[in-house]
Design an enzyme around this catalytic site. Structure first.
Site, PDB file in Angstrom:
ATOM      1  N   SER A  68       0.798  -1.237   0.000  1.00 25.56           N
ATOM      2  CA  SER A  68       0.000   0.000   0.000  1.00 25.56           C
ATOM      3  C   SER A  68       0.824   1.277   0.000  1.00 25.56           C
ATOM      4  O   SER A  68       0.266   2.363  -0.188  1.00 25.56           O
ATOM      5  CB  SER A  68      -0.956   0.012   1.191  1.00 25.56           C
ATOM      6  OG  SER A  68      -2.013  -0.893   0.984  1.00 25.56           O
ATOM      7  N   LYS A  86       0.416   3.416  -2.988  1.00 21.95           N
ATOM      8  CA  LYS A  86      -0.736   4.314  -3.126  1.00 21.95           C
ATOM      9  C   LYS A  86      -0.313   5.786  -3.121  1.00 21.95           C
ATOM     10  O   LYS A  86      -0.998   6.629  -3.713  1.00 21.95           O
ATOM     11  CB  LYS A  86      -1.748   4.044  -2.009  1.00 21.95           C
ATOM     12  CG  LYS A  86      -2.360   2.652  -2.063  1.00 21.95           C
ATOM     13  CD  LYS A  86      -3.180   2.346  -0.815  1.00 21.95           C
ATOM     14  CE  LYS A  86      -3.749   0.935  -0.851  1.00 21.95           C
ATOM     15  NZ  LYS A  86      -4.475   0.579   0.385  1.00 21.95           N
ATOM     16  N   TYR A 109      -4.300  -2.492  -9.920  1.00 20.27           N
ATOM     17  CA  TYR A 109      -4.116  -2.355  -8.470  1.00 20.27           C
ATOM     18  C   TYR A 109      -3.233  -3.461  -7.904  1.00 20.27           C
ATOM     19  O   TYR A 109      -2.306  -3.192  -7.119  1.00 20.27           O
ATOM     20  CB  TYR A 109      -5.483  -2.343  -7.777  1.00 20.27           C
ATOM     21  CG  TYR A 109      -5.390  -2.270  -6.282  1.00 20.27           C
ATOM     22  CD1 TYR A 109      -4.931  -1.121  -5.649  1.00 20.27           C
ATOM     23  CD2 TYR A 109      -5.732  -3.363  -5.486  1.00 20.27           C
ATOM     24  CE1 TYR A 109      -4.831  -1.054  -4.270  1.00 20.27           C
ATOM     25  CE2 TYR A 109      -5.633  -3.306  -4.110  1.00 20.27           C
ATOM     26  CZ  TYR A 109      -5.183  -2.155  -3.503  1.00 20.27           C
ATOM     27  OH  TYR A 109      -5.076  -2.092  -2.140  1.00 20.27           O
ATOM     28  N   TYR A 167      -4.379   3.835   8.195  1.00 24.57           N
ATOM     29  CA  TYR A 167      -5.731   3.290   8.326  1.00 24.57           C
ATOM     30  C   TYR A 167      -6.337   3.670   9.677  1.00 24.57           C
ATOM     31  O   TYR A 167      -6.259   4.826  10.078  1.00 24.57           O
ATOM     32  CB  TYR A 167      -5.722   1.768   8.108  1.00 24.57           C
ATOM     33  CG  TYR A 167      -4.965   1.363   6.873  1.00 24.57           C
ATOM     34  CD1 TYR A 167      -5.365   1.825   5.624  1.00 24.57           C
ATOM     35  CD2 TYR A 167      -3.823   0.570   6.948  1.00 24.57           C
ATOM     36  CE1 TYR A 167      -4.666   1.474   4.475  1.00 24.57           C
ATOM     37  CE2 TYR A 167      -3.117   0.219   5.809  1.00 24.57           C
ATOM     38  CZ  TYR A 167      -3.539   0.674   4.579  1.00 24.57           C
ATOM     39  OH  TYR A 167      -2.851   0.343   3.457  1.00 24.57           O
ATOM     40  N   VAL A 204       1.279  -3.714   3.989  1.00 25.38           N
ATOM     41  CA  VAL A 204       1.248  -4.982   4.705  1.00 25.38           C
ATOM     42  C   VAL A 204       2.463  -5.855   4.397  1.00 25.38           C
ATOM     43  O   VAL A 204       2.632  -6.919   4.996  1.00 25.38           O
ATOM     44  CB  VAL A 204      -0.057  -5.767   4.437  1.00 25.38           C
ATOM     45  CG1 VAL A 204      -1.259  -5.007   4.952  1.00 25.38           C
ATOM     46  CG2 VAL A 204      -0.204  -6.120   2.972  1.00 25.38           C
TER      47      VAL A 204
END
Length: 311
Positions: free
Chosen positions: A65, A68, A192, A243, A261
């Site tokens: 992630s 992103k 993605y 998050y 992760v």
């Protein structure tokens, strides 16, 4: 100053080697399940160009992630503030792969760093391209930022993501039902999954993050984004980059940061440093256990924080 930072990094690496609570590696992506939690790496690049490395700082890992951040930067370059019509800028308060808010909020994800928001960003970056072209464009952008042509997608991780990413496919289908995904779900999730499978070392990642440290400038080539956009991306990293643990990360560390992760974290101290840490074991929120602890120790040792006059 460079020698002092290297000394701090060395002390942190030694302390992390003694930690018994190292978290648990992500097992829901088979390609990540066998990575040893014994790994720890750290890279700190200063605004003056100084580099401090420690541990496994030059070993590639799956950035997941953290990608992103770069995908968002690229999407904003394509559509500008129109992006915010399709994705919000607020913390979610829920897990990174949660679907619960999408129904109440009509298929508009809370922010671009939860999975649903990143899938919308992938849909934007896919516009006018085939998936292979969209991924190639993102890889070239990251290579440019890091000034390193060796950065690649880990194909085995990408296959692993594709074979097990049912929840992400569900998120994409749900948003498509609201008209917020414009391309086929298979194509968007393909972009993605491959984006998340980009492999980088802490050194490469810290180098790629320098534009967020330097008001949008990449040292070798000049301006990447405006100072205003760099500041806003940093703001999103601070409020949404971890998050449902973003508030705790801001409280303990006080730096814009984005986790993955795979166990990596990219952190930024505007005007001071671009920092990357990696340790595969995750805490209960899905963020690197030792990476978070290491950044907290770095913040304490240096005084670096967006909330501190010492930063």
């Amino acid at each position: 100053m460079a020698a002092q930072i290297q000394e701090i990094v060395d002390e942190i690496v030694a302390a992390m080697a003694q930690e018994s609570e190292r978290g648990d590696v992500a097992t829901y992506i088979p390609g990540l399940a066998n990575v040893s939690p014994a790994h720890f790496g750290m890279a700190v690049i200063g605004a003056d160009g100084s580099v401090a490395l420690g541990g496994d700082a030059e070993q590639p890992f799956s950035i997941q992630s953290i990608s992103k951040v770069f995908a968002l930067t690229m999407a904003l370059g394509k559509v500008g503030d129109q992006l915010w019509r399709r994705v919000g800028r607020e913390p979610s308060g829920n897990a990174f792969n949660s679907i619960v808010q999408l129904e109440a909020e009509h298929g508009i994800p809370r922010n671009p760093f939860i999975n649903a928001g990143a899938i919308v960003v992938a849909d934007v970056n896919l516009s006018g391209h085939m998936p292979r072209e969209a991924i190639g464009e993102l890889i070239r952008f990251i290579r440019f930022l890091a000034d390193d042509e060796t950065i690649v997608v880990d194909d085995a991780i990408a296959r692993s993501e594709t074979e097990t990413g049912f929840r992400n496919v569900a998120l994409a289908n749900y948003m498509r039902a609201f008209g917020n995904i414009r391309h086929s779900v298979e194509l968007v999730t393909g972009v993605y999954f491959h984006q998340c499978a980009i492999s980088m070392s802490c050194l490469q990642l810290a180098r790629a993050g320098r534009y967020l440290m330097l008001d949008g400038l990449q040292p070798e080539a000049g301006r990447v984004v405006s100072a205003r956009r760099a500041r806003r991306i940093n703001a999103l990293m601070l409020t949404c980059g971890h998050y449902d643990a973003s508030g705790d990360f801001a409280f303990r560390i006080g730096m814009p940061g984005k986790s993955g992760v795979g166990g990596g974290i990219l952190a930024v101290v505007p005007g001071k440093a671009s920092i990357a840490v990696w340790s595969p074991g995750l805490n209960a929120s899905g963020n690197s256990q030792l990476g978070t602890l290491a950044l907290e120790r770095l913040a304490q040792a240096t005084g670096w924080s967006v909330f501190s006059a010492r930063a």
